[in-house]
Design an enzyme around this catalytic site. Sequence first.
Site, mmCIF file in Angstrom:
data_model
loop_
_atom_site.group_PDB
_atom_site.id
_atom_site.type_symbol
_atom_site.label_atom_id
_atom_site.label_comp_id
_atom_site.label_asym_id
_atom_site.label_seq_id
_atom_site.Cartn_x
_atom_site.Cartn_y
_atom_site.Cartn_z
ATOM 1 N N PRO A 10 0.798 -1.233 0.000
ATOM 2 C CA PRO A 10 0.000 0.000 0.000
ATOM 3 C C PRO A 10 0.827 1.278 0.000
ATOM 4 O O PRO A 10 0.320 2.332 -0.388
ATOM 5 C CB PRO A 10 -0.815 -0.119 1.293
ATOM 6 C CG PRO A 10 0.042 -0.955 2.196
ATOM 7 C CD PRO A 10 0.684 -1.966 1.276
ATOM 8 N N ARG A 11 2.082 1.198 0.424
ATOM 9 C CA ARG A 11 2.896 2.413 0.494
ATOM 10 C C ARG A 11 3.602 2.737 -0.822
ATOM 11 O O ARG A 11 4.193 3.812 -0.960
ATOM 12 C CB ARG A 11 3.924 2.288 1.619
ATOM 13 C CG ARG A 11 3.303 2.241 3.008
ATOM 14 C CD ARG A 11 4.337 2.161 4.123
ATOM 15 N NE ARG A 11 5.099 0.913 4.066
ATOM 16 C CZ ARG A 11 6.413 0.839 3.831
ATOM 17 N NH1 ARG A 11 7.100 1.947 3.619
ATOM 18 N NH2 ARG A 11 7.028 -0.340 3.818
ATOM 19 N N ARG A 13 3.845 3.546 -4.982
ATOM 20 C CA ARG A 13 3.099 4.533 -5.782
ATOM 21 C C ARG A 13 1.812 3.950 -6.355
ATOM 22 O O ARG A 13 0.765 4.594 -6.330
ATOM 23 C CB ARG A 13 4.007 5.072 -6.894
ATOM 24 C CG ARG A 13 5.073 6.021 -6.374
ATOM 25 C CD ARG A 13 6.098 6.372 -7.411
ATOM 26 N NE ARG A 13 6.942 5.225 -7.745
ATOM 27 C CZ ARG A 13 8.026 5.305 -8.521
ATOM 28 N NH1 ARG A 13 8.378 6.470 -9.039
ATOM 29 N NH2 ARG A 13 8.747 4.227 -8.787
ATOM 30 N N MET A 14 1.883 2.733 -6.869
ATOM 31 C CA MET A 14 0.671 2.097 -7.383
ATOM 32 C C MET A 14 -0.239 1.664 -6.242
ATOM 33 O O MET A 14 -1.466 1.740 -6.340
ATOM 34 C CB MET A 14 1.044 0.894 -8.250
ATOM 35 C CG MET A 14 1.650 1.264 -9.586
ATOM 36 S SD MET A 14 0.455 2.034 -10.694
ATOM 37 C CE MET A 14 -0.508 0.602 -11.162
ATOM 38 N N GLY A 98 -1.163 -6.977 -11.162
ATOM 39 C CA GLY A 98 -0.750 -6.032 -12.191
ATOM 40 C C GLY A 98 0.744 -5.980 -12.383
ATOM 41 O O GLY A 98 1.269 -4.967 -12.841
ATOM 42 N N THR A 99 1.438 -7.045 -12.022
ATOM 43 C CA THR A 99 2.879 -7.098 -12.246
ATOM 44 C C THR A 99 3.178 -7.959 -13.465
ATOM 45 O O THR A 99 2.348 -8.748 -13.901
ATOM 46 C CB THR A 99 3.614 -7.687 -11.022
ATOM 47 O OG1 THR A 99 3.141 -9.021 -10.791
ATOM 48 C CG2 THR A 99 3.352 -6.864 -9.781
ATOM 49 N N THR A 100 4.379 -7.786 -14.001
ATOM 50 C CA THR A 100 4.774 -8.543 -15.185
ATOM 51 C C THR A 100 5.773 -9.626 -14.781
ATOM 52 O O THR A 100 6.046 -9.826 -13.607
ATOM 53 C CB THR A 100 5.393 -7.600 -16.233
ATOM 54 O OG1 THR A 100 6.490 -6.897 -15.630
ATOM 55 C CG2 THR A 100 4.367 -6.591 -16.719
ATOM 56 N N HIS A 154 9.702 3.704 -20.002
ATOM 57 C CA HIS A 154 9.227 3.688 -18.620
ATOM 58 C C HIS A 154 10.184 4.445 -17.712
ATOM 59 O O HIS A 154 11.314 4.752 -18.088
ATOM 60 C CB HIS A 154 9.081 2.247 -18.115
ATOM 61 C CG HIS A 154 7.866 1.544 -18.625
ATOM 62 N ND1 HIS A 154 7.806 0.988 -19.884
ATOM 63 C CD2 HIS A 154 6.658 1.311 -18.051
ATOM 64 C CE1 HIS A 154 6.610 0.435 -20.064
ATOM 65 N NE2 HIS A 154 5.901 0.614 -18.969
ATOM 66 N N LYS A 158 11.826 0.942 -13.032
ATOM 67 C CA LYS A 158 11.169 -0.302 -13.466
ATOM 68 C C LYS A 158 12.190 -1.434 -13.480
ATOM 69 O O LYS A 158 13.310 -1.268 -13.974
ATOM 70 C CB LYS A 158 10.538 -0.120 -14.846
ATOM 71 C CG LYS A 158 9.731 -1.330 -15.312
ATOM 72 C CD LYS A 158 8.942 -1.005 -16.563
ATOM 73 C CE LYS A 158 8.188 -2.224 -17.080
ATOM 74 N NZ LYS A 158 7.251 -2.783 -16.083
ATOM 75 N N GLY A 164 6.074 -5.947 -19.756
ATOM 76 C CA GLY A 164 5.066 -6.960 -20.044
ATOM 77 C C GLY A 164 4.117 -6.520 -21.141
ATOM 78 O O GLY A 164 3.645 -7.340 -21.941
#
Length: 265
Positions: A10-11, A13-14, A98-100, A154, A158, A164
Amino acid sequence: MTIRIVIAGPRGRMGREAVALVQRTDHFELAAVIDRRYDGQNLADIDGFAGIDAPIYTDAVRCFTEVKPDVLIDLTTPEVGKRHAELALRYGVRPVIGTTGFTPEDIERLTELAETNEIGAIIAPNFAVGAVLMMKFARMAAKYFTDVEIIELHHDQKLDAPSGTALKTAQLIAEVRPSKKQGHPDEKETLAGARGAAYDGIPIHSVRLPGFVAHQEVIFGGEGQTLTIRHDSLDRRSFMSGVKLAVETVMHLHTLVYGLEHILE
């Protein structure tokens, strides 16, 4: 129906955007969060989360067994996302990842796990609806333009390259385009890697610089013409409409879906 959600990271950015999404969505409830730190504390006590009541767990298994959430949102890193996806499915929690970095073998294993437990899972390289449309349009164009290169740009933090999204785009193009080597048949790189990496003959170039969020252009070339399809995520909020759709959709699935394009109407 209220959907009880756990958010990993949760901490980040996403993660912060995901917390904000849950807070502003009436039928979403933030049941808990998973973090590397602050085990046993409350999210409301952490800077930037005043008034947001949610217990913090460092152990995903304990979180899933004690909280019993409906959905896990994980927008962290490839390594963490893979681990959390498998644990969530084993403990009856629907993962929205939502990760690649997921290999075809990973997807096959997680699909079997989802179907065995008869619950849904969604893994998407990109949750921005515009990016998904870009991929769809690129696949359409590849039927008519067989020479193509992908440039993805990006932020410099990253972890994986190519992205992805770039790989998924190349896979979609390869479905409708004959495999071919582009450029001059006697072409030689005077600097290794100058022509980028290649997926089924499709060159992919990765740019990592401060100031970027997530951007991609697919460039097609034909006789006397070029076609460029580009998408730009200028802010991480661009991903949240796709995350919201995935959370709502995963509640009705009994298998794993890879790619947001498969749940867009």
